[in-house]
Design an enzyme around this catalytic site. Structure first.
Site, short mmCIF file in Angstrom:
data_model
loop_
_atom_site.label_atom_id
_atom_site.label_comp_id
_atom_site.label_asym_id
_atom_site.label_seq_id
_atom_site.Cartn_x
_atom_site.Cartn_y
_atom_site.Cartn_z
N ARG A 431 0.83 -1.20 0.00
CA ARG A 431 0.00 0.00 0.00
C ARG A 431 0.87 1.25 0.00
O ARG A 431 1.89 1.30 0.67
CB ARG A 431 -0.90 0.01 1.24
CG ARG A 431 -1.84 -1.18 1.34
CD ARG A 431 -2.38 -1.30 2.75
NE ARG A 431 -3.30 -2.40 2.90
CZ ARG A 431 -2.94 -3.66 3.14
NH1 ARG A 431 -1.65 -3.97 3.25
NH2 ARG A 431 -3.84 -4.61 3.28
N GLU A 556 -33.43 -14.13 -9.33
CA GLU A 556 -34.04 -14.58 -10.58
C GLU A 556 -35.49 -14.13 -10.74
O GLU A 556 -35.97 -14.00 -11.87
CB GLU A 556 -33.98 -16.10 -10.66
CG GLU A 556 -34.76 -16.79 -9.56
CD GLU A 556 -34.71 -18.30 -9.68
OE1 GLU A 556 -34.29 -18.77 -10.75
OE2 GLU A 556 -35.08 -18.99 -8.72
N ASP A 644 -27.23 -10.70 2.26
CA ASP A 644 -27.40 -9.31 1.87
C ASP A 644 -27.25 -8.38 3.07
O ASP A 644 -26.78 -7.24 2.93
CB ASP A 644 -28.76 -9.09 1.19
CG ASP A 644 -29.92 -9.57 2.04
OD1 ASP A 644 -29.68 -10.30 3.02
OD2 ASP A 644 -31.07 -9.24 1.72
#
Length: 759
Positions: A431, A556, A644
C-alpha cells in the site's frame, strides 16, 4: 632560503587550488545539507499550509511534501536500510520468504501451554489473531508464528512476569532461532533504568513493541505498536469525540496536561518542568506527587500545592475541552495518554525524544500530532498558538480517522501489525502512504485487488477519476429455466435492453445443469453462465467475468423495468461508494429485548438495501470474499436470508455511509407462489418460503405466515450475530430517496425522462 620558502608557498597554493576544484563541490553540498538541518531545527514545528479542500486536508500532502518522512513505506524502508546495512536483522536476512510462497500469508498461534497463565490483554491479542482471515490451525501452512507464552510484561517486578522464557522457547520445535516469529511486548525493563531488555533472547524474531526507542528499533523489520490498557476493547470500540458542531476548532483550553510527576529517576526531568508553561487560563499543566509507596520521602517544596491544584480539575473534562494535549514520556517512552488524546480529538503534543511512533512505517504522524523536543518545552505554547484554525481542524480530523482505522480496538492494532508485515513480503504490491493515511484506511484497501486509486470506489472525488459507464448484471438462479414466461427470462430481456448494460452473468446455483443455450433469450449483450457452489456467499465472489466497476445484483424472480435499471445506474454513478437499490429494510434497537431489531415494513427510515436488486462497486466482492474471515462467510452460508445483510453491514463499516433508495413501482409485489427449486438444496441454500432476500417491492415479511416468520427470525438473528462480531452496529440509517426530475409532478408525460416509472 628564500627560494625554499617560495617553493613551499607555491606548493601550498597549488594544494588549495586542487582542493577547491576537485573537492569544493562536496564541501558545498556538506554546507548546504548542514544548513538545511539547522534550518529544520529552527523552524520546528514544520507543516505545510496550502489551499485546503473541504475536508481541511490536502490529499497531496499525504503523498509528497518535500519531506523524507512523507515517502511511501517502500521508499522509507529502502532509505532506512541503506543507513542500517550493518545493524541487526532485516527481512532479507532473518525472514524465510519461502514459507509464504505456497499458502500465502498465514499465521499460526502456538497451542496454549498447560498451566501457563495468560494475561487478559494477551488473551485479546491471541483472540484477534485467531479471528483474522490469515489464521491457520496448520503450522505447515504458516508463514508467521505467534508464541502462546505471554511476553507482554517483561518487568521482573510485575506479577505477570513469566520466568524461564528462554528455556521454554528453545524446546519448541518450530522456534528455529526465532525465524518467522512475531513477539508482542508492551512493558520492558524495570526500575530504575527501564531499558528495552525483555529478559530472553528473541533471536531472529520480529518484535512488535510499545515504547520502542529509535536506537534499538530495527527499521523495516520490527513494528512499533501503541501502549494500550487491559480495558482496551477487543473489537469495535468507542468512536472518536469530534462532532460536526465542533467548529470553530478552538476549545475552552489551548493546551493541557494532568498526570503524575516523577520526583526522581528516568522521565522525571520533563514532567518536573511542565509547571513552567502553566498559566491557569488557557494552558493548564497539573501534576501530582502522590504515587508510589514512598513519595513523601522525596517530595519537594512544590508537592503540597501541586497536589491541591491537581484535584481541582477533572481529567476527562480537560481532555475533551482542550485543543492540544501534552503527551510527555513516562518511565517509558510511550503512555496511555497518547491513545486517549487521539480518541478525544485533542491534538497530541509529543515530548518523548527517541520514541519510534506507533506504525510510523505506514502512518504520517505529521498530519495528526505535533512532535516536539523535550529540550524545547518552553517553546511549545508559542508554537501551537501559531497554528491556523484550518490546520487545527485538519489535525483533529486526522486524529479521528487514525483512531477509528487503526487504534480503537485490539483487533485493529493486531491486524495493522499483520498488514504492515504482509506488505513487506510483496513490496511491488504494498500500500502507498496515501492509502494508509486517507479514508477508509490501509486495512480496508486490498493491494491484491489493485494498487491504482481509480480502481477503488473511495477516491473518485479527490483525484478526478470516474467509474466506467457500463454495468454487469449478476443474476443468481436457483430454479430451472424452461420457458420465456418465467421471471428470469423476462428479467434478462429487461436488463439487456438498458443502454448501460455491458454483460449479463447468471450464477447457476443448482445441482442440475443449466438449460442449453437455445433456451436462453437472445440479448444485445453477452450472456455468461457460471456454475456456482450452491452457497449464498457465492453471489459476492469476485468473478473474473465481472470487468465493469458497477455490479447490478439480482435475484431470478426480481421484477424490474429497463427505466428503473437506467435511472438507478445513473444515481449510482454519482454515489459509487454507496449501495443503490430498490427494496429497503431497516434496523432499530429493541430496548425491551436488549437486542437489535429488524423490520421490512415500508417506513421513512432505511438502513439496508436488499441485494435482490441493487447496484454497488465490484470491489465490495473482493472485500466480502478476501477481507472477511472464513467463519463469517460460513455463518452466512448456514443462515438463509443473511448474505445481503452482511454486505450492507460491510459497506457501512467501510464507508460510514447509508445505502440509497431509488424510485420503485410500488404495485410490483412478490407473489406467494414460488417456482420449483432445483434439487434438495444444500446447507444455506434457500428452500421454498426461506428465500433470501425477498424480491423488490415485496410486502412485509412479518405478514407471510410461518415461512415468512421463520425467515424474519433468521434475519434478525443474523443482524445481532454480525453486530457482535464487529463489536458495534455499523449500519447507518437514512431518510433519503432519490426520484427522477418531475417524478409525480402534474406536468405532461412528454416532459418526463422516465414516464414508465409512474405507471
Amino acid at each position: 632560503m628564500q627560494t625554499r620558502k617560495k617553493y613551499i608557498f607555491l606548493t601550498f597554493l597549488a594544494s588549495w587550488l586542487l582542493l577547491f576544484f576537485f573537492g569544493g563541490d562536496q564541501l558545498r553540498r556538506f554546507a548546504f545539507f548542514s544548513g538545511r538541518k539547522a534550518e529544520a531545527r529552527r523552524n520546528w514545528p514544520r507543516w505545510t499550509d496550502r489551499t485546503l479542500l473541504r475536508s481541511f486536508a490536502d490529499p497531496e500532502e499525504l503523498q509528497r511534501d518535500g519531506d523524507p518522512s512523507l515517502l511511501s513505506p517502500r521508499e522509507r524502508r529502502a532509505a532506512r536500510l541503506s543507513v542500517h546495512r550493518s545493524s541487526g536483522c532485516r527481512m532479507e536476512t532473518c525472514f524465510d520468504f519461502s514459507r509464504c510462497e505456497r499458502h500465502g500469508f498465514k499465521v499460526f498461534t502456538y497451542p496454549p501451554e498447560p498451566g501457563q497463565p495468560v494475561s487478559e490483554t494477551y488473551g485479546k491479542i491471541l483472540s484477534s489473531l485467531e479471528r483474522s482471515r490469515y489464521h491457520t490451525p496448520n503450522p505447515k501452512e504458516a508463514c508467521l508464528f505467534i508464541l502462546s507464552i505471554d511476553t507482554l510484561d517483561r518487568d521482573h517486578l510485575s506479577g505477570q512476569y513469566i520466568r524461564n522464557v528462554d528455556e521454554k522457547i528453545r524446546g519448541f520445535p518450530l522456534w528455529n532461532g526465532g525465524r518467522n516469529h512475531l513477539i508482542f511486548n508492551l512493558y520492558s525493563g524495570t526500575w530504575p533504568s527501564y531499558t528495552g531488555e525483555l529478559g530472553f533472547d528473541i533471536g531472529q524474531a520480529i518484535l512488535a513493541k510499545a515504547s520502542f526507542d529509535t536506537q534499538s528499533f530495527r527499521p523495516g523489520f520490527d513494528v512499533s505498536i501503541p501502549l494500550f490498557s487491559k480495558e482496551h476493547p477487543q473489537r469495535g470500540g468507542d468512536g472518536g469525540r469530534l462532532r460536526r458542531d465542533s467548529v470553530p476548532p478552538r476549545k475552552k483550553y489551548l493546551l493541557v496536561f494532568k498526570g503524575k510527576r516523577y520526583l526522581t529517576g528516568i522521565g522525571s526531568g520533563t514532567r518536573n518542568a511542565l509547571h513552567h508553561i502553566h498559566n491557569g487560563k488557557d494552558i493548564i499543566s497539573l501534576t501530582t506527587c502522590k504515587h508510589g509507596k514512598d513519595w513523601e520521602k522525596h517530595k519537594d517544596t512544590r508537592c503540597d500545592k501541586d497536589n491541591v491544584d491537581y484535584e481541582r480539575f477533572d481529567y476527562q473534562e480537560l481532555l475533551h475541552n482542550s485543543t492540544f494535549c501534552i503527551v510527555p514520556r513516562g518511565r517509558r517512552l510511550g503512555s496511555f495518554r497518547f491513545l486517549e488524546a487521539l480518541q478525544a480529538a485533542c491534538i497530541p503534543v509529543l515530548l518523548s525524544d527517541g520514541w519510534e511512533l506507533p506504525f510510523a512505517e505506514a502512518i504520517d504522524w505529521g498530519k495528526a500530532a505535533v512532535v516536539g523536543s523535550e529540550r524545547l518545552l518552553l517553546q511549545i505554547p508559542s508554537a501551537v498558538r501559531c497554528i491556523h484554525p484550518e490546520r487545527v481542524l485538519a489535525f483533529q480530523q486526522q486524529t479521528q480517522f487514525l483512531w477509528d482505522a487503526y487504534f480503537s480496538s485490539v483487533d485493529k492494532i493486531v491486524h495493522t501489525t499483520l498488514e504492515i508485515i504482509k506488505d513487506r513480503l510483496s513490496p511491488h504490491r504494498s500500500r502507498s502512504r496515501f492509502l494508509w493515511n486517507a479514508l477508509p484506511g490501509g486495512l480496508l484497501v486490498l493491494p491484491d485487488f489493485s494498487t491504482h486509486l481509480g480502481d477503488f470506489p473511495f477516491y473518485y472525488l479527490q483525484h478526478g477519476y470516474s467509474p466506467s459507464k457500463k454495468f454487469t448484471a449478476l443474476i443468481r438462479a436457483v430454479s430451472q429455466a424452461g420457458s420465456l414466461s418465467q421471471p428470469i427470462l423476462r428479467l434478462i430481456q429487461a436488463v439487456s435492453a438498458s443502454q448501460y448494460c455491458a454483460q449479463i452473468v447468471v450464477l447457476w446455483s443448482c445441482e442440475k445443469p443449466p438449460p442449453p443455450s437455445g433456451k436462453w433469450p437472445q440479448s444485445a449483450v453477452p450472456l455468461t453462465i457460471i456454475q456456482g457452489r450452491r452457497k449464498l456467499s457465492d453471489r459476492f465472489f469476485p468473478f473474473e467475468a465481472i470487468q465493469t466497476d458497477a455490479v447490478l445484483s439480482l435475484d431470478e424472480d426480481t421484477s424490474l423495468s429497463t427505466s428503473e435499471v437506467d435511472f438507478a445506474f445513473l444515481v449510482w454513478l454519482s454515489f459509487p461508494e454507496h449501495i443503490v437499490g430498490f427494496p429497503t429494510q431497516s434496523h432499530f434497537w429493541d430496548a425491551e429485548q436488549g437486542r437489535w431489531g429488524y423490520t421490512s415494513k415500508w417506513t421513512n427510515e432505511l438502513s439496508i438495501v436488499l441485494t435482490a436488486a441493487a447496484f454497488y462497486h465490484r470491489y465490495y466482492h473482493s472485500l466480502f470474499t478476501e477481507y472477511l474471515p472464513a467463519g463469517l462467510r460460513e455463518l452466512v452460508d448456514g443462515l438463509a436470508a443473511c448474505e445481503d445483510i452482511l454486505m450492507n453491514v460491510l459497506v457501512a463499516a467501510v464507508t460510514k455511509l447509508p445505502p440509497i433508495k431509488v424510485t420503485q413501482r410500488k404495485q410490483h409485489k412478490e407473489g406467494v407462489a414460488r417456482p420449483a427449486e432445483c434439487g434438495d438444496g444444500a446447507a444455506g441454500t434457500p428452500r421454498p418460503g426461506q428465500r433470501s432476500p425477498p424480491a423488490p417491492h415485496s410486502a412485509p415479511a412479518e405478514a407471510k405466515g410461518t415461512a415468512g416468520s421463520r425467515r424474519f427470525s433468521q434475519r434478525q438473528d443474523c443482524l445481532n450475530q454480525l453486530a457482535d462480531w464487529f463489536g458495534y452496529m455499523p449500519l447507518v440509517s437514512s431518510q433519503l430517496r432519490l426520484d427522477p426530475v418531475l417524478f409525480k409532478d402534474q406536468v405532461s408525460v412528454l416532459r418526463k425522462k422516465y414516464p414508465s416509472l409512474e405507471r
